[in-house]
Design an enzyme around this catalytic site. Structure first.
Site, mmCIF file in Angstrom:
data_model
loop_
_atom_site.group_PDB
_atom_site.id
_atom_site.type_symbol
_atom_site.label_atom_id
_atom_site.label_comp_id
_atom_site.label_asym_id
_atom_site.label_seq_id
_atom_site.Cartn_x
_atom_site.Cartn_y
_atom_site.Cartn_z
ATOM 1 N N CYS A 1 -39.171 11.353 34.921
ATOM 2 C CA CYS A 1 -39.178 12.603 34.143
ATOM 3 C C CYS A 1 -39.738 12.423 32.736
ATOM 4 C CB CYS A 1 -37.784 13.217 34.088
ATOM 5 S SG CYS A 1 -36.552 12.192 33.250
ATOM 6 N N HIS B 1 -32.103 13.074 31.637
ATOM 7 C CA HIS B 1 -33.131 13.818 32.367
ATOM 8 C C HIS B 1 -33.727 14.877 31.451
ATOM 9 C CE1 HIS B 1 -35.181 14.945 36.046
ATOM 10 N NE2 HIS B 1 -34.963 16.222 35.740
ATOM 11 N N HIS C 1 -40.404 18.856 36.180
ATOM 12 C CA HIS C 1 -39.724 17.584 35.951
ATOM 13 C C HIS C 1 -39.929 16.688 37.160
ATOM 14 C CE1 HIS C 1 -35.945 18.869 38.289
ATOM 15 N NE2 HIS C 1 -36.812 19.845 38.385
#
Length: 188
Positions: free
Chosen positions: A91, A144, A160
């Site tokens: 990511c 993340h 992502h």
């Protein structure tokens, strides 16, 4: 029956930017985030450590569009921890490359990227803003990150890299991502 379905759905959707798949528990707590687009404008300010890059929405959002376009070129790329190429990426690697293609330098890891720019309310999110998540029960730090590609009546969509499906566009309305959401920032 409904609870079992939700639990199963959360397990299937549990993905992160780490090396292992993670699951979350459904301990009867619901976390709700209101999602509403708001087109307010304020005085631009320069992002920390990013010269000539505004933290508020510029009138001409071509830089954000270019970063988004660059990120979307990697759609379907498989997940690879630490990866930054079409052969595989994670990511933060996706954002590192997308911003780098526009000569904008950002840190390489999601929890350090989260310290850049200006924190914004979810209702003020626009294209090019970053969304941060905690997908691990064991770790208290952000692990993340996603890049907002659209904000409309259908909600906030972001690109992502997930461990199970690679680089994809997801919605913040999805239960897993809504639950794991921590904050949004603006560096453009």
């Amino acid at each position: 029956m409904n609870r079992k379905f939700i639990y199963l759905f959360l397990i299937v959707m549990a993905t992160s930017c780490g090396t292992k798949k993670r699951t979350i528990s459904t301990n009867n707590k619901e976390r709700k985030i209101s999602i509403e687009a708001n087109k307010s404008s304020t005085k631009p300010s320069v992002a920390k450590n990013l010269p000539n890059v505004y933290t508020e929405k510029p009138k001409n959002n071509t830089i954000a569009e270019s970063v988004i376009s660059s990120a979307l070129e990697f759609s379907g790329t498989r997940y690879k921890y630490g990866g930054t190429t079409k052969k595989g990426m994670d990511c933060s690697g996706l954002l590192y490359v997308a911003f780098g293609n526009q000569d904008i330098s950002i840190p390489r890891t999601s929890y350090i990227i989260a310290e850049e720019g200006k924190d914004i309310r979810i209702k003020d999110v626009d294209k090019g803003d970053l969304l941060f998540f905690k997908t691990s029960k064991r770790s208290k730090k952000i692990n993340h990150v996603g890049l907002v590609v659209s904000v409309d009546n259908d909600g906030i969509k972001f690109i992502h890299a997930t461990t199970s499906r690679g680089v994809i566009v997801s919605s913040l309305k999805e239960g897993y991502w809504n639950y794991a959401f921590v904050k949004a920032t603006r560096i453009l």
